[in-house]
Design a protein around this motif. Structure first.
Motif, PDB file in Angstrom:
ATOM      1  N   PRO A 177     -79.283 113.097  -3.311  1.00  0.00           N
ATOM      2  CA  PRO A 177     -78.507 111.910  -3.480  1.00  0.00           C
ATOM      3  C   PRO A 177     -77.515 112.399  -4.166  1.00  0.00           C
ATOM      4  O   PRO A 177     -77.158 112.922  -5.300  1.00  0.00           O
ATOM      5  CB  PRO A 177     -79.538 110.914  -4.465  1.00  0.00           C
ATOM      6  N   LEU A 224     -75.100 109.973   0.747  1.00  0.00           N
ATOM      7  CA  LEU A 224     -76.401 110.798   0.560  1.00  0.00           C
ATOM      8  C   LEU A 224     -76.271 112.123   1.666  1.00  0.00           C
ATOM      9  O   LEU A 224     -75.970 111.581   2.900  1.00  0.00           O
ATOM     10  CB  LEU A 224     -77.527 109.759   1.278  1.00  0.00           C
ATOM     11  N   PHE A 271     -78.121 106.267  -4.473  1.00  0.00           N
ATOM     12  CA  PHE A 271     -79.073 107.022  -3.568  1.00  0.00           C
ATOM     13  C   PHE A 271     -80.169 107.785  -4.148  1.00  0.00           C
ATOM     14  O   PHE A 271     -81.239 108.030  -3.654  1.00  0.00           O
ATOM     15  CB  PHE A 271     -78.308 108.158  -2.727  1.00  0.00           C
TER      16      PHE A 271
END
Ligand SMILES: Nc1ncnc2c1ncn2[C@@H]1O[C@H](COP(=O)(O)OP(=O)(O)O)[C@@H](O)[C@H]1O
Ligand SMILES: [Mg+2]
Length: 148
Positions: A134, A116, A139
């Motif tokens: 992400p 992330l 994520f």
């Protein structure tokens, strides 16, 4: 992508604590942004959310600091390391805790593909833009969760 603008140190800390609630072992967070953007402050919030009771300070001179919480927190600041300095990062990334890397783009080649990315930008004296990007499916889901 997820974006939030905070208006105080306390707001950044509470966002970090909220984010921590969505993290699990093996997660790697890469923090980007100039000096004073709030990377260490956000990490304090993450630590709070992970139940770390010790005070989190910038690991600039030690490179890696470990804290015990609901999950272990590995806090790194790689601002001063050489690109190819071997510090055994992979073991942390694959480990049983959450890893937060300040200036992580400096060791981009060593980072796991799933991570992330969090970029922080100073908009004013107390305003900070925090952007979560992400990299990896896990994520993407986490960002969706934050939007709820
Ligand atoms: N909204 C905010 N979020 C985070 N820090 C803030 C905010 N407003 C002011 N600050 C101040 O900015 C500084 C951020 O420092 P730090 O977290 O150490 O940044 P970095 O680790 O990115 O160099 C601290 O002095 C903090 O009090
Ligand atoms: Mg810092």
């Amino acid at each position: 992508m997820y974006e939030i603008i905070t208006h105080s140190e306390a707001e950044t800390i509470s966002f970090g604590a909220r984010l921590a609630g969505l993290l699990k072992a093996g997660d790697v967070l890469v923090l980007e942004g100039d000096l004073g953007a709030g990377k260490t402050t956000l990490t304090k919030g993450l630590a709070q959310g992970l139940g770390v009771t010790r005070t989190v300070n910038s690991p600039t001179f030690t490179i890696i600091k470990e804290y015990q919480g609901r999950l272990p927190l590995y806090h790194m600041d790689v601002y001063r390391i050489d690109e190819d300095e071997e510090l055994g990062f992979e073991e942390y990334f694959q480990g049983d805790g959450v890893t937060v890397v300040e200036w992580g783009s400096r060791i981009a080649a060593l980072l796991p593909e799933e991570r992330l990315r969090i970029s922080m930008e100073r908009l004013g004296e107390r305003e900070r833009r925090i952007r979560l990007v992400p990299e990896g499916g896990r994520f993407v889901e986490l960002c969706k969760e934050l939007r709820k």
